[in-house]
Design a protein around this motif. Structure first.
Motif, mmCIF file in Angstrom:
data_model
loop_
_atom_site.group_PDB
_atom_site.id
_atom_site.type_symbol
_atom_site.label_atom_id
_atom_site.label_comp_id
_atom_site.label_asym_id
_atom_site.label_seq_id
_atom_site.Cartn_x
_atom_site.Cartn_y
_atom_site.Cartn_z
ATOM 1 N N UNK A 1 -10.929 15.087 24.743
ATOM 2 C CA UNK A 1 -11.269 15.403 23.359
ATOM 3 C C UNK A 1 -10.348 14.620 22.438
ATOM 4 N N UNK A 2 -10.928 13.893 21.494
ATOM 5 C CA UNK A 2 -10.112 13.143 20.530
ATOM 6 C C UNK A 2 -9.416 14.117 19.582
ATOM 7 N N UNK A 3 -8.270 13.732 19.029
ATOM 8 C CA UNK A 3 -7.598 14.628 18.073
ATOM 9 C C UNK A 3 -8.447 14.797 16.815
ATOM 10 N N UNK A 4 -8.287 15.934 16.184
ATOM 11 C CA UNK A 4 -9.051 16.185 14.952
ATOM 12 C C UNK A 4 -8.305 15.657 13.734
ATOM 13 N N UNK A 5 -6.983 15.742 13.755
ATOM 14 C CA UNK A 5 -6.192 15.271 12.620
ATOM 15 C C UNK A 5 -4.818 14.826 13.110
ATOM 16 N N UNK B 1 -4.433 16.976 19.013
ATOM 17 C CA UNK B 1 -3.697 16.602 17.802
ATOM 18 C C UNK B 1 -2.208 16.937 17.948
ATOM 19 N N UNK B 2 -1.928 18.136 18.455
ATOM 20 C CA UNK B 2 -0.528 18.554 18.622
ATOM 21 C C UNK B 2 0.204 17.596 19.561
ATOM 22 N N UNK B 3 -0.493 17.208 20.629
ATOM 23 C CA UNK B 3 0.169 16.372 21.638
ATOM 24 C C UNK B 3 0.434 14.962 21.114
ATOM 25 N N UNK C 1 -3.716 2.846 24.461
ATOM 26 C CA UNK C 1 -5.025 3.117 23.860
ATOM 27 C C UNK C 1 -5.566 4.430 24.406
ATOM 28 N N UNK C 2 -5.899 5.340 23.503
ATOM 29 C CA UNK C 2 -6.476 6.621 23.897
ATOM 30 C C UNK C 2 -7.972 6.591 23.602
ATOM 31 N N UNK C 3 -8.745 6.871 24.619
ATOM 32 C CA UNK C 3 -10.202 6.817 24.473
ATOM 33 C C UNK C 3 -10.800 8.167 24.844
ATOM 34 N N UNK C 4 -11.655 8.677 23.967
ATOM 35 C CA UNK C 4 -12.305 9.957 24.263
ATOM 36 C C UNK C 4 -13.454 9.729 25.235
#
Lengths: 261, 496
Positions: free
Chosen positions: B49-53, B64-66, B216-219
């Protein structure tokens, strides 16, 4: 008509009917048998909770066919009645009923079913209700179109001239001539409903655990495609065989009865 | 002849022209090589899951927290036992109402080049308190005033004494000058963490500040596709969010290294204590005795999972190692229900989300409880509806997991009589005067023992963590709470 298109649905109907008599245990969990490959004890292997896949396939067939048959009967009767009244009487009643069907037709059927299922909540009863609410439209449109042409036929006009009430004329002189196209429509409808039930269960809006459903089996099986392909293949091939056979059966009936829908 | 081929008729055939063409060709080749090398050397991480903010003031989802832990630095962090330890700053408690923080030298360069000062700390927390819609703002409502007497010192004045106050200051610090300009940190984060954001389009492209290593982070939502990408070398790293069967499958694959570690994220079965059936402690105990945790942990959870007794694990400084997991005894569970005068099977409804692993676990609980005479019906709901029902007490039983809990303050949030939602997370509506007094005294061993006896929930397990690395990657073992801090030090070694 292809004989296998009759044999396969019959096989699933009989299998679904006799499954409870075979002493199978589709819902019994054996954690030590999780994702077991097919062997003599479990002909199609075990699922992600160690349950016998064959037993669950038969239980799933029972659910699929129960949903498909029930919805076909309820939606078919309701849609046929509405279409018949609309086409036979015409006028403001026809316009009103057709606007209602237009509203329902404006949405893709499966999306509307998902919306109803989400509002009503998961479960077999609500699943049937959601599909009934979206499946009557096809029968209503077909019946209306046929009734519009049939009401001008001479034998219908003769029956009216002899003093037959509208209900009598519709029942005795219009409805029998609608049987063939309605049966063909119902055959295609059954195939669509089997897929719709599987789709809703795939999305978690249909049958709830621990009960088996082909859609839920597909959903679970896809997660283990790499480690237990037999699981998803069993559910996928079963679904495909039934839907394909019923569709081919519908084609055969249409050709045999020369129905133009 | 070559010039003919390049230019055709009328081409200037002087050596200068030849050199220019050679130069252009060389540049193009270098560019291609650079792109290829860059692609080959970047470290790719497939996430569920990609971060929301990326604004730490608003982040509540795990992704997001991570990531925010890597983009920003906070004043305080935690050690392995959950004790607050200095991060950007050390602190001194002057009296119960005044705590001062002194910034150290490490990690104070923001990604835009500016220097992190006490003013940035004050501006960050002031902006948080000023935001009406910030989910973390309530945790800092006890702050009466903040002062920055010099560039390295911040003094917090509290409305009420709070011994846990330093442990609350774990939010990333933002630059004051960008806060003043209402900068959009959610998409363009500027922190002083070990990683900085380069680009966020379809993927999240980060760069490690120390050595410019691209990450690179990919959802990739589907777990099977994530595994296939790792096997094909399209991604280098997976962490968490895989069914245990796929983790075991990865362990068998050549070139893939899987590391598992004991987790601290706490799964539980919550009771509604206002329910006519479940307000009876015997019924709650019967439900607890009907669950065979060991079998579930052994068969359907990731390695490193272990039975739980309380929200904080025994190794936590506020944990209680004296608590014993409830045994599996369906016969005793059935007896308790019969002694309560209830007709069997007892019908109960468990609400859960549509998450596949949650549904799977719920189905196992259903089968296990059947042996104790409990007919457990499962209602799987989309996350929004499910969580809304839980918050509003519209449930008999529900299953959830506490993720990333570090301070014992969680017991006050989850079980104090005054913490019923929306003010807290006492979702089961537990009201116990004795427990309230223990929580007020911060007597954690006695409070956790009391909770264990009252059984407002069934502690299930701490979920294990795993990490799967592609060929040649070196990274430290996954953190017990599943954070991604390892990205700050991950390296690509020599290919094998």
């Amino acid at each position: 008509m292809k004989s296998w298109s009759l044999v396969i649905p019959l096989f699933w109907v009989v299998a679904a009917a006799v499954a409870p008599l075979l002493g199978l245990q589709p819902d019994v969990i054996h954690l030590e048998h999780i994702l077991r490959t097919p062997d003599w004890d479990a002909w199609l292997g075990s699922d992600d909770l160690g349950r016998d896949i064959l037993a669950r396939l038969l239980a799933g067939a029972r659910v699929s066919l129960t949903v498909a048959m029930t919805v076909t009967v309820v939606a078919g009767v309701a849609g046929t009645l509405l279409g018949l009244v609309s086409g036979y009487f015409g006028g403001w009643l026809d316009r009103l009923l057709m606007r209602v069907t237009d509203v329902f037709q404006a949405f893709p059927g499966i999306l509307l079913a998902i919306a109803f299922a989400a509002v009503l909540g998961p479960g077999l009863g609500n699943l049937i209700l959601a599909l009934c609410l979206t499946s009557w439209v096809g029968y209503a449109r077909l019946t209306r179109a046929q009734a519009l042409s049939l009401r001008a036929r001479q034998h219908v006009e003769a029956a009216r001239a002899l003093g037959g009430s509208p209900w009598y004329v519709m029942r005795r002189h219009v409805l029998p001539l609608l049987a063939a196209p309605l049966i063909v429509e119902a055959t295609y409808g059954i195939a669509g409903l089997v897929v719709a039930e599987a789709s809703l269960s795939f999305l978690g809006l249909g049958i709830q655990p621990p009960h088996a459903s082909w859609g839920a089996m597909l959903r679970d099986g896809v997660r283990y495609l790499l480690v237990a392909p037999h699981y998803v293949l069993a559910a996928g091939l079963s679904l495909m065989s039934l839907v394909l056979a019923v569709n081919v059966l519908g084609d055969g009936l249409r050709d045999a009865w020369d129905v133009r829908t | 002849m070559v010039l003919q081929a390049f230019g055709g008729v009328g081409v200037d055939r002087t050596p200068a022209r030849l050199l220019r063409w050679g130069w252009r060709l060389g540049c193009a080749l270098c560019l291609l090589a650079n792109i290829h090398m860059g692609w080959a050397q970047e470290i790719r991480f497939a996430i569920a899951q990609a971060p929301l903010t990326l604004d730490p003031r608003y982040a509540v989802d795990a992704a997001s927290e991570r990531i925010n832990r890597l983009l920003y630095r906070s004043l305080v962090d935690f050690d392995a036992q959950g004790r607050p330890v200095p991060a950007l700053a050390t602190w001194q408690v002057h009296d119960p109402w005044h705590v001062s923080f002194t910034l150290g030298r490490e990690g104070r360069r923001f990604h835009d080049g500016s220097w992190l000062t006490a003013q940035d700390v004050v501006a960050t927390y002031r902006s948080l308190l000023a935001l009406e819609d910030a989910p973390h703002a309530a945790e800092f409502a006890n702050i009466a005033a903040m002062d920055a007497p010099n560039a390295d010192t911040v003094v917090f004045t509290l409305k009420d004494p709070d011994a846990d106050f330093p442990a609350r200051l774990v939010m990333g610090i933002l630059p004051a000058h960008l806060i003043a300009r209402h900068h959009d940190f959610s998409r363009q984060p500027v922190g002083s963490g070990p990683l900085r954001l380069v680009e966020w389009n379809r993927t999240l492209r980060l760069e490690r500040v120390a050595d410019r290593q691209a990450i690179v982070l990919e959802e990739v939502r589907d777990p099977t596709v994530r595994v296939l990408k790792l096997l094909r070398g399209e991604t280098d790293l997976l962490q968490g969010d895989l069914p245990p069967e796929l983790v075991r499958y990865l362990k068998r694959q050549p070139g893939i290294r899987v590391e598992e570690t004991a987790g601290t994220n706490f799964s539980y079965l919550g009771f509604n204590l206002q329910d006519p059936l479940l307000k009876n402690p015997r019924v709650r105990r019967a439900v607890a005795l009907a669950i065979d945790r060991d079998a579930i942990i052994r068969q359907v959870l990731i390695g490193g999972s272990r039975p739980a007794t309380a929200i904080l694990p025994p190794e936590h400084w506020a944990g209680n190692p004296a608590l014993q997991p409830l045994p599996y005894d369906p016969a005793q569970a059935r007896r308790l229900l019969q002694e309560s005068g209830l007709a069997l099977p007892l019908k109960l409804t468990l609400k859960t989300s549509t998450d596949m692993q949650r549904l799977r676990l719920a189905t196992i609980l259903q089968a296990q409880m059947k042996k104790a005479g409990i007919d457990l019906r499962i209602r799987s709901l989309d996350w929004g509806t499910f969580f809304d029902d839980v918050r509003h007490g519209k449930f008999q039983l529900y299953s959830l997991t506490w993720v990333g809990v570090r301070t014992p303050d969680i017991y006050r949030r989850a079980f104090h009589s005054a913490s019923v939602p929306p003010t807290g997370a006492n979702r089961g509506r537990l009201r116990d005067v004795e427990l309230d007094a223990l929580l007020k005294r911060r007597d954690w061993p006695a409070a956790t023992a009391r909770i264990h006896a009252l059984l407002p929930y069934v502690p299930l397990w701490y979920e294990g963590q795993f990490l799967a690395l592609g060929r040649g990657l070196q990274m430290r073992a996954p953190a017990p709470d599943g954070n991604w801090d390892g990205l700050a030090t991950i390296t690509r070694g020599v290919s094998q």
